[in-house]
Design an enzyme around this catalytic site. Sequence first.
Site, short mmCIF file in Angstrom:
data_model
loop_
_atom_site.label_atom_id
_atom_site.label_comp_id
_atom_site.label_asym_id
_atom_site.label_seq_id
_atom_site.Cartn_x
_atom_site.Cartn_y
_atom_site.Cartn_z
N ARG A 5 -2.42 2.74 -11.82
CA ARG A 5 -2.13 4.18 -11.94
C ARG A 5 -1.63 4.55 -13.32
O ARG A 5 -1.54 5.73 -13.65
CB ARG A 5 -1.09 4.58 -10.91
N GLY B 107 0.80 -1.23 0.00
CA GLY B 107 0.00 0.00 0.00
C GLY B 107 0.83 1.26 0.00
O GLY B 107 0.75 2.07 0.93
N ASP B 108 1.64 1.44 -1.02
CA ASP B 108 2.47 2.63 -1.16
C ASP B 108 3.50 2.81 -0.06
O ASP B 108 3.88 3.92 0.27
CB ASP B 108 1.60 3.89 -1.27
N GLY B 109 3.92 1.71 0.49
CA GLY B 109 5.09 1.77 1.36
C GLY B 109 6.31 1.54 0.49
O GLY B 109 6.20 1.00 -0.61
#
Lengths: 608, 332
Positions: free
Chosen positions: A407, A223-225
């Site tokens: 994205r 998660g976008d870490g």
Amino acid sequence: MEKTKHKTAVYLNGRLLGFHENGGKLVDSLREKRRTGIINKQVNFAHFPREKSLYINTDSGRARRPYIIVENGKSKLTSEIVEKLGKKEVTWEYFVSNGIIEYLDAEEEENAYVATREEELTEEHTHLEIDPVSIVGVTVAQLPFPEYNSSPRITMACAMSKQSLGLYASNFNLRMDSRAHIMYYPQAPLVQSRPYRTLKFSKRPAGQNFVVAVATYYGYNMGDGVVMNRNSVDRALARSAFYKTYETEERRYPGGQKDKFEIPQPTVAGYREEAMYSKLGEDGIIFPEAEVKARDVLVGKTSPPRFLEEVSGFGIAEEKKRENSAVVKEGEEGFVDSILLTESPSGNKLVKVKVRSVKVPEPGDKFASRHGQKGVIGLLANQEDMPFSEQGVVPDLIINPHAIPSRMTAGHILEMLGGKAACMNGKTMDATAFNGDKEESFSKILENYGFKKNGEERLYDGISGEAINAEIFIGVVYYQKLHHLVSNKMHVRSRGPVQLLTHQPTEGRAREGGLRFGEMERDCLIGHGASMLLKERMLEESDKTTELVCAKCGSVAVTDYIRNKSYCPLCSESNELYAIEISYAFKLLLDEIKAIGVFPRIILKDKA
Amino acid sequence: MAGKRSIDPGEAVGVLAAQSIGEPGTQMTMRTFHYAGVAEQVPTGLPRLIEIVDMRRSPKKPTMDIYLTKQYSKDEESARRMAEEIEEINLSKIAEIRENFAKKEIEIIPSQQSMKEQGVTIGEITKKIKKVASGSIREEGNLIILKPKTTLLRSVRRATNKLKSLHVKGINGISRVVVLKGDGEYFLRTGGSNFEEVLKWDGVDSGRTYTNNIKEIEKVLGIEAARNAIIREANQVLAMQKLDVDVRHIMLLADAMTMDGSLKPVGRHGLSGEKVSILARAAFEETIKHLITAAVKADEDKLLGVTENVIVGQEVPVGTGTVKLMMKLGKK
């Protein structure tokens, strides 16, 4: 009236000048005259045949931009002229005054049919873009390969590039910005666009080239870490300094009183511990390079009392002074970098103290590439535990593959490839919008150096040493450290200050406050039927008070602290007081209701 | 079986219902508004849900589904005829109305064609005009001329405005009628609603005819019907967005809105404004108004609700707060 019906109305700067038989012909001739220099270059003409109006604009404040003039489908900028330009025989001025390039404003643009590339030119075109990049703004033009990315990501990339840390000014040492970040070793990007070079942005860079692998790492980059290489961090990757300037002034008060910079005497009201003042010099100002922690005094200052005091028994005795020092804020620390002594606009003595602290990347710091791909450090992994390539290259950063498909930031992938190619052949790659280097050229370079053309490599697990089954895409991307650093945001509270008025906890990190347990949170506890927990949150951990209430009349009792006695203000001595636990806010509400002339009674009952 | 599905005593059903309807509501706002369909300009989604809950006088776009008795519903032709009969026609639709300020007269020129279409005669129109307008009326061939009594220009204008909206034919308030086919029969969908009159109309199947104007349903059919209408309308809005909300939450909402026999909106002028507790009302809206009236009437707050008890700092009477421990003290 009837006569002008079919004529074109001509407006000069919005004011009606008159009418003309043939508007189309008129604009054509006007434009011709402008291109030949008879009419000033800054005048723009807009003709709207449907509205039968022609606008001539000569006023200031119109945004204008240059286009190459096209006639009969042929660009006026011929190869001969370009050649001349190459030899520096002609200048920009030549183009503008010789009808090759003209400036259009927003209104005249409506009449133009602009081709973005010369190949696209048809008979109908009136103008040609000097370069396709010019259809995007300055910020987008700085980004690499924006045409490969989805538009929301471009927007985000633009927003985030404004939050990046770098070398914002070369005189940062002399400046006293209230807060500033300076990156330790900023780099020029390996993949850059032409507008980036035009602006000489690499003289004030704001990021570093990271070796990035697209892989997962034990869930630490979910998660976008992102997972960062601890050893890289130890080698000062993404390290920055944070400067904060504290300010204080010797103010003058009405009545001739004024503040004084000094080490306060222990008799001063609000005196802190002696240790807090230990770093101050005689003048009450701290020394450069002194190490300071939260609540340390930077500038000792005493102020006159807030209210005038009564004259004491010994005549006009020495005034009680008030401690009013400049203190390092809660949660901040560092070294005193520099001190500036000046005069404030009102002529008072003014001290500015700049405190510097080193910010080494830590879990929670935010990073972003120039493609709207932002992430927060989830783990600083030891280099030996990270995957490595055949040559022994270990990535600086591992981003999660799930960050890519939804994205649609293909530009990020392309930059990785381009960055890798740039590393190998030692030249920066061009990533200008619409005209940048192509994937094939990167692949070719990579193949020449013995890499796979798609940028994938066999990586080996740093922990087990085994080859990872899948080939991992690895490349070099320009990453920006953004100014959202955990150390400047982290905040916890278990107990702490309360507000004077309501006795409820204060709000905000600066005041060491609590987190609001709001209406919706309250509803949740009610929804769960968690009555006791709700009471604990709203009362016990907030503003619980005990008040004495008169059982006879229901008013809150008053306490006489001199005689140490409580009594009902109405029923006076006939004492039938009972202690109740209520929220202080409620007590305040009762007081305020009393203040508007209404008497609220509390009717007491035994708890069933 | 039913016992197993019942709610535990002390469960905060109101909060549960509010959250269960409210949370999907937040998702609704983002994807609503333009739904393709036949005459679907009726608000859906959040705006409609707010409309239902706020119980305004009439919905933004009232609409009816009029079902017909068997003799009319079978073929499109007879359904269409019904539609034409029901649709409201006012004077401005079939006639041109001109003001003659010089003579202080109003000339009404009915179009021959639309008169034929609607099946009205000049005589009928004159009769209708006589009913609403004061002054002398005369017919001049295809012209009706009205001369208002007063000579003020303003009253001439007022009279024309009255004439423009003069009801000639059909049912008041039904501005547009479309014939639709569904389930092997033809039925009518209208813009505008007049439940009472439509139900009386010959050939209308009053058992199935429906309006989305809940206030009208309450007036014509009573409070229970209104309760069902609230449930149906709210459910339909949520179902349209494929939001899965248990009906019982909506039923509770409808019950609360109709519990005292009249339709009450949720909010300042309804449910929340009629709470027993002074503190709860003061905490919601119009704080000062509630405090002052309470002071004037010397009201007492018994602290029986949730909000009041949060304010004073006691356990709230839901869930674990409903349980009291009692102890018999031994004889001394």
